[in-house]
Design a protein around this motif. Sequence first.
Motif, PDB file in Angstrom:
ATOM      1  N   PHE A 121       0.868  -1.184   0.000  1.00  0.00           N
ATOM      2  CA  PHE A 121       0.000   0.000   0.000  1.00  0.00           C
ATOM      3  C   PHE A 121       0.900   1.229   0.000  1.00  0.00           C
ATOM      4  N   THR A 122       0.524   2.222  -0.789  1.00  0.00           N
ATOM      5  CA  THR A 122       1.249   3.499  -0.808  1.00  0.00           C
ATOM      6  C   THR A 122       0.308   4.526  -0.202  1.00  0.00           C
ATOM      7  N   THR A 123       0.720   5.146   0.893  1.00  0.00           N
ATOM      8  CA  THR A 123      -0.251   5.941   1.649  1.00  0.00           C
ATOM      9  C   THR A 123       0.417   7.146   2.307  1.00  0.00           C
ATOM     10  N   PRO A 124      -0.291   8.266   2.393  1.00  0.00           N
ATOM     11  CA  PRO A 124       0.337   9.486   2.944  1.00  0.00           C
ATOM     12  C   PRO A 124       0.615   9.370   4.446  1.00  0.00           C
ATOM     13  N   ALA A 125       1.832   9.682   4.856  1.00  0.00           N
ATOM     14  CA  ALA A 125       2.214   9.598   6.277  1.00  0.00           C
ATOM     15  C   ALA A 125       1.341  10.516   7.132  1.00  0.00           C
ATOM     16  N   SER A 126       0.925  11.642   6.548  1.00  0.00           N
ATOM     17  CA  SER A 126       0.154  12.614   7.339  1.00  0.00           C
ATOM     18  C   SER A 126      -1.166  12.034   7.835  1.00  0.00           C
ATOM     19  N   GLN A 127      -1.633  10.937   7.200  1.00  0.00           N
ATOM     20  CA  GLN A 127      -2.913  10.344   7.612  1.00  0.00           C
ATOM     21  C   GLN A 127      -2.767   9.363   8.768  1.00  0.00           C
ATOM     22  N   CYS A 128      -1.541   9.109   9.202  1.00  0.00           N
ATOM     23  CA  CYS A 128      -1.321   8.088  10.234  1.00  0.00           C
ATOM     24  C   CYS A 128      -1.828   8.597  11.588  1.00  0.00           C
ATOM     25  N   PRO A 129      -2.700   7.841  12.274  1.00  0.00           N
ATOM     26  CA  PRO A 129      -3.223   8.318  13.565  1.00  0.00           C
ATOM     27  C   PRO A 129      -2.125   8.574  14.590  1.00  0.00           C
ATOM     28  N   SER A 130      -0.983   7.877  14.462  1.00  0.00           N
ATOM     29  CA  SER A 130       0.086   8.075  15.456  1.00  0.00           C
ATOM     30  C   SER A 130       1.195   8.993  14.940  1.00  0.00           C
ATOM     31  N   ILE A 131       0.924   9.737  13.860  1.00  0.00           N
ATOM     32  CA  ILE A 131       2.011  10.568  13.304  1.00  0.00           C
ATOM     33  C   ILE A 131       2.454  11.607  14.353  1.00  0.00           C
ATOM     34  N   SER A 132       3.746  11.749  14.471  1.00  0.00           N
ATOM     35  CA  SER A 132       4.294  12.656  15.489  1.00  0.00           C
ATOM     36  C   SER A 132       4.059  14.107  15.086  1.00  0.00           C
ATOM     37  N   PRO A 133       3.733  14.966  16.064  1.00  0.00           N
ATOM     38  CA  PRO A 133       3.619  16.397  15.722  1.00  0.00           C
ATOM     39  C   PRO A 133       4.968  16.967  15.253  1.00  0.00           C
ATOM     40  N   HIS A 134       6.043  16.200  15.455  1.00  0.00           N
ATOM     41  CA  HIS A 134       7.379  16.698  15.077  1.00  0.00           C
ATOM     42  C   HIS A 134       7.923  16.030  13.816  1.00  0.00           C
ATOM     43  N   TRP A 135       7.062  15.271  13.097  1.00  0.00           N
ATOM     44  CA  TRP A 135       7.615  14.468  11.989  1.00  0.00           C
ATOM     45  C   TRP A 135       8.158  15.323  10.849  1.00  0.00           C
ATOM     46  N   GLU A 136       7.719  16.580  10.776  1.00  0.00           N
ATOM     47  CA  GLU A 136       8.263  17.438   9.725  1.00  0.00           C
ATOM     48  C   GLU A 136       9.129  18.562  10.293  1.00  0.00           C
ATOM     49  N   ASP A 137       9.590  18.421  11.527  1.00  0.00           N
ATOM     50  CA  ASP A 137      10.476  19.442  12.094  1.00  0.00           C
ATOM     51  C   ASP A 137      11.720  19.544  11.224  1.00  0.00           C
ATOM     52  N   PRO A 138      12.060  20.732  10.777  1.00  0.00           N
ATOM     53  CA  PRO A 138      13.204  20.860   9.853  1.00  0.00           C
ATOM     54  C   PRO A 138      14.513  20.342  10.445  1.00  0.00           C
ATOM     55  N   GLU A 139      14.684  20.456  11.769  1.00  0.00           N
ATOM     56  CA  GLU A 139      15.945  20.005  12.386  1.00  0.00           C
ATOM     57  C   GLU A 139      15.897  18.521  12.746  1.00  0.00           C
ATOM     58  N   GLY A 140      14.734  17.887  12.638  1.00  0.00           N
ATOM     59  CA  GLY A 140      14.603  16.475  12.994  1.00  0.00           C
ATOM     60  C   GLY A 140      14.313  16.271  14.470  1.00  0.00           C
ATOM     61  N   VAL A 141      14.328  15.010  14.903  1.00  0.00           N
ATOM     62  CA  VAL A 141      14.058  14.672  16.310  1.00  0.00           C
ATOM     63  C   VAL A 141      15.334  14.071  16.919  1.00  0.00           C
ATOM     64  N   PRO A 142      15.586  14.329  18.219  1.00  0.00           N
ATOM     65  CA  PRO A 142      16.830  13.826  18.842  1.00  0.00           C
ATOM     66  C   PRO A 142      16.721  12.334  19.172  1.00  0.00           C
ATOM     67  N   ILE A 143      17.718  11.583  18.738  1.00  0.00           N
ATOM     68  CA  ILE A 143      17.672  10.115  18.896  1.00  0.00           C
ATOM     69  C   ILE A 143      18.358   9.703  20.209  1.00  0.00           C
ATOM     70  N   SER A 144      17.634   8.919  21.017  1.00  0.00           N
ATOM     71  CA  SER A 144      18.194   8.436  22.292  1.00  0.00           C
ATOM     72  C   SER A 144      18.801   7.055  22.164  1.00  0.00           C
ATOM     73  N   ALA A 145      18.277   6.238  21.230  1.00  0.00           N
ATOM     74  CA  ALA A 145      18.787   4.864  21.097  1.00  0.00           C
ATOM     75  C   ALA A 145      18.653   4.411  19.655  1.00  0.00           C
ATOM     76  N   ILE A 146      19.587   3.538  19.251  1.00  0.00           N
ATOM     77  CA  ILE A 146      19.572   2.958  17.902  1.00  0.00           C
ATOM     78  C   ILE A 146      19.435   1.452  18.052  1.00  0.00           C
ATOM     79  N   LEU A 147      18.520   0.858  17.275  1.00  0.00           N
ATOM     80  CA  LEU A 147      18.306  -0.591  17.338  1.00  0.00           C
ATOM     81  C   LEU A 147      18.699  -1.231  16.017  1.00  0.00           C
ATOM     82  N   PHE A 148      19.314  -2.412  16.103  1.00  0.00           N
ATOM     83  CA  PHE A 148      19.554  -3.236  14.921  1.00  0.00           C
ATOM     84  C   PHE A 148      18.849  -4.555  15.143  1.00  0.00           C
ATOM     85  N   GLY A 149      18.036  -4.973  14.178  1.00  0.00           N
ATOM     86  CA  GLY A 149      17.295  -6.230  14.383  1.00  0.00           C
ATOM     87  C   GLY A 149      17.174  -7.017  13.107  1.00  0.00           C
ATOM     88  N   GLY A 150      17.024  -8.326  13.268  1.00  0.00           N
ATOM     89  CA  GLY A 150      16.810  -9.186  12.108  1.00  0.00           C
ATOM     90  C   GLY A 150      15.718 -10.189  12.430  1.00  0.00           C
TER      91      GLY A 150
END
Length: 524
Positions: A367-396
Amino acid sequence: MTGNSAVTTWVDECVKLCKPDKVHWCDGSDAERDMLTKMLLDRGEFQRLNEANWPNCYLYRSDPTDVARTEKVTYICSEKESDAGPTNNYLSPAQAQTDILPRYAGAMKGRTMYVIPYVMGPLGSPYSKVGFQLTDSAYVVLNMFIMARVGKRALDQLGSSADFVKGLHSIGELLPETRAICHFPERNEIWSFGSGYGGNALLGKKCHALRIASAQARREGWLAEHMLILGLENPEGKVYYIAAAFPSACGKTNLAMVIPPAALKGWRTWTVGDDIAWMRYGKDGRLYAINPEAGFFGVAPGTSAKTNLNALKTASANSIFTNVGVDENQNVWWEGLGPAPAKLTDWKGNPWTPDSPEKAAHPNSRFTTPASQCPSISPHWEDPEGVPISAILFGGRRASLVPLVVESTSWNNGVLIGASMGSEATAAATDTKAGTIRHDPMAMLPFCGYHMGDYFQHWIDMGKKVANPPKIYGVNWFRQDENGKFLWPGFGDNVRVLQWIIDRVEGKGEPSKPRLEICLANKT
Ligand code: OXD
Ligand code: MN
């Protein structure tokens, strides 16, 4: 049109080569989207879905030989072969010029060439990048309208600069034997021929935002990664952002939109991105991430109200469904969505019943779908500076051995966890046997635009830039017992793991066992 001569000179050259009947510069307007949608409906390439349940949604069936990324014919065309490294297919620029470029000659005769100016990243962000895709597929244009910020906005952002990615795409005759996806990291250029499939043909996504951007990121000192970005808010209202790399079709979209279980009262999650993260250090020494995309290109099978209600809600309007099943009332269906209707038309357009031996939806249907329609979309998802990352995960996706979660002992140990990742292959790419384990460092095996060894070094160097880089974790939701039953419930319960990670970031809780033991065990 634009007055930017770097753009017009290149477009003119491509027009001369491909010889389209018409050239259409996309402005990204609603009227243009409606015009292209109507054209595909009139041609029978789009099927309108049930307007009450799926307003403004369309079904598209691709050529049955063109349903996933084709890694065998994906090339890095760097000046030096050694810069492509041992994990990429290499074609020299000169060889690409003689072997691949002639395929475009006259390929758009009788067709329209669409010129799509696009921005990857939030508009106006100093970290977003402009690209142009030339394509002869209106389906690709409509997907790009969802996945990127397209049209006049991109021309305005570029202005008179010559700093843009050039993407030339033609579906050709969709013949697998003429298919090739070439990347020129030094020239910021992409040639994609013979495929209309998302990962091969929506050039802003894997080709630009990962392969070209990863090489650019190394040159400029940042990271372009195959990672989701999500925010986890604790009951006190503090939000922690996590970036997580998993190979294709291993649940990135599900984790990005995960709903915490009821037992975790007061916790909530926020979606920033589901596939790609561009990350760089801010002035405060923290790592900040933007999502370069504007939409989700999610795997449909397995998506249900139980596994990912937010994805279903996001895709319930203004979306394109590719290669799924459809019932008599024009409702979409795929394996894992819920009980199968008695009768369906399958992804190839054939009649289907629950007794049919074949799947109703292709395992890599999307499915190809607009992110803006996501009920859990972050109010900061389009912040020009981005969001500060506290942890990075690698998974398989690993049925045995690899534990649920392991904390690295240092940045470099975390880089080792990421670099030693393996995962069972999935249907997201052809040429790999689903189920067999392949080494997939940082989930970037198909997407790193340069030498994998230099990529590891770049990661190590990024850790040296600041005093406190984010903590790194290895995770595996997919371990099974001796009867093949998953040991971990997954989905919403994964938030419990994230909660433990956040505690660790705050210096609480017990550390997990050092990774060294696992590395040694892996060897036996
Ligand atoms: C995707 C992929 O489409 O990784 O995101 O294949
Ligand atoms: Mn992906």
